[in-house]
Design an enzyme around this catalytic site. Structure first.
Site, PDB file in Angstrom:
ATOM      1  N   ASN A 106      42.304  43.972  42.521  1.00  0.00           N
ATOM      2  CA  ASN A 106      42.260  43.135  41.316  1.00  0.00           C
ATOM      3  C   ASN A 106      43.447  42.169  41.360  1.00  0.00           C
ATOM      4  OD1 ASN A 106      42.529  42.087  38.730  1.00  0.00           O
ATOM      5  ND2 ASN A 106      42.094  44.018  37.686  1.00  0.00           N
TER       6      ASN A 106
ATOM      7  N   CYS B  95      43.824  38.698  32.977  1.00  0.00           N
ATOM      8  CA  CYS B  95      42.582  38.650  33.777  1.00  0.00           C
ATOM      9  C   CYS B  95      41.647  37.530  33.330  1.00  0.00           C
ATOM     10  CB  CYS B  95      41.853  39.987  33.700  1.00  0.00           C
ATOM     11  SG  CYS B  95      42.872  41.332  34.281  1.00  0.00           S
TER      12      CYS B  95
ATOM     13  N   HIS C 249      35.151  38.577  36.984  1.00  0.00           N
ATOM     14  CA  HIS C 249      36.533  38.956  37.310  1.00  0.00           C
ATOM     15  C   HIS C 249      36.482  40.285  38.053  1.00  0.00           C
ATOM     16  CE1 HIS C 249      40.517  40.426  37.134  1.00  0.00           C
ATOM     17  NE2 HIS C 249      40.255  41.310  36.195  1.00  0.00           N
TER      18      HIS C 249
END
Ligand code: UT7
Length: 336
Positions: A293, A115, A263
């Site tokens: 995500n 991430c 993020h």
């Protein structure tokens, strides 16, 4: 010394939309649970036969970013590709981009920071440009999660969250050092490596011969694992720390942020950060509702959308911040 500046942005997501209701038909989950816990309403998944790979999505995003930056293939000096879902175990997708775009035999580097991958990749590009070594660096974050998720009730804690897509940025040399990337801040804590991980097919797990012999049908280590609550608790702390670290390094305060691109891990995490730093809705960009995500792709997709919507303008202070598997986390402070 030079600064680096983002001169072009692009993103690509597969056409196939998967809603929460679609998922509730194949596993024990619900639109209510997913929306309440994560903010996600839908995500994109590649479809058999649509030709999408981690590399091809990255290339599509890269072409848009290059066109917007006004750079051609001969202008790209280096490629950095961040992903946790490469087409091949090795080589990484960086070299495949070099081939697909028909670049000169420029260097291609693969970043394995999940991430935080895009923030790490931007930092590496920034250093190469600051030292004068390169003029234009292509940075890509791309993920194809859907082929590797456990799409049964057993995997619901992870599989409802992740989506496919890619984003790209061109970082170019900027002579005015008061503009562009002002600073980057990177961290890691390997003690929690297994809390958000995909253990197999790494060589630490077992002999490949054994895997081939009996096929291990119940081996869930081939699926990503996440200790959700533990990751969540660490995320809110590290996001806050690393945003403050970046602001302080530039004598800025949260009120100076024009646009925070966190993020896209969970809408609740973004909202927590927004409240903590007393930011208005105009100061934070979220699109997790539409894409889930997308790991290394989430920041460049969100940044591109924010820019396309006119929410990132010349002179703005833009903050990128990420936290994820590793654990790794980082921030980037930009004067647009
Ligand atoms: O991007 C990298 C960084 N990642 C993150 O920052 C993610 C951080 N973590 C999270 O976002 C959240 O922890 C999750 C969204 C993953 C999970 O939300 P949670 O509120 O922490 O839920 P939980 O894991 O504590 O699970 C609560 C309940 C459990 O049932 P019991 O044990 O209470 O009966 C789960 O089995 O919800 C159940 N559950 C689900 N129910 C319906 C887990 N997944 C699902 C699901 N649908 N998809």
């Amino acid at each position: 010394m030079y600064n680096s500046k983002i001169t072009g942005l692009g993103y690509y997501v597969p056409e196939h939309v998967v809603t929460n209701d679609d998922l509730s038909k194949i596993m024990d989950t619900s639109d209510e649970w997913i929306t309440e816990r994560t903010g996600i309403k839908e995500r994109r998944h590649v479809k058999e036969g649509d030709g999408n790979t981690t590399t091809s999505m990255g290339v599509k995003a890269a072409k848009i970013a290059m066109e917007r930056a006004g750079v051609g293939t001969k202008d790209i000096d280096f490629v950095i590709f961040a992903t946790l879902s490469p087409d091949y175990y090795f080589p990484g997708p960086g070299v495949l981009v070099q081939k697909e775009l028909g670049l000169d035999t420029v260097g291609a580097l693969d970043v394995r920071n999940q991430c935080s991958g895009f923030v790490y990749a931007v930092s590496v590009a920034d250093q190469f440009i600051k030292t004068g070594m390169y003029r234009n660096v292509l940075v890509i974050g791309s993920e194809l999660h859907s082929k590797g998720l456990d799409m049964t009730t057993r995997g619901r804690g992870v599989s409802v969250i992740f989506g496919d897509g890619a984003g790209a940025a061109i970082l170019s040399r900027e002579d005015d050092t008061s503009k562009g990337i002002l600073s980057t801040h990177l961290h890691s804590e390997g003690e929690h490596a297994e809390e958000l991980s995909l253990i197999a097919p790494g060589m630490g797990k077992r002999w490949v011969n054994d895997i081939l012999k009996d096929n291990h049908p119940d081996d869930i280590s081939y699926y990503p694992y996440m200790n959700g609550q533990f990751v969540f608790k660490n995320a809110v702390v590290r996001f806050s720390e690393v945003i403050m670290e970046g602001l302080q390094a530039n004598n800025l305060s949260p009120a100076d942020i024009d646009m925070l691109i966190p993020h896209q891990a969970n809408l609740r995490i973004s909202q927590f950060i927004q409240q903590k730093f007393k930011l208005s809705d105009d100061q934070v960009y979220n699109n997790i509702m539409r894409y889930g995500n997308t790991t290394a792709a989430s920041i460049p997709i969100a940044l591109t959308e924010a820019w396309e919507e006119g929410r990132v303008k010349e002179g703005d202070t833009v903050v990128l911040a990420a936290f994820g598997s590793g654990f790794t986390w980082g921030s980037t402070i930009i004067r647009w």
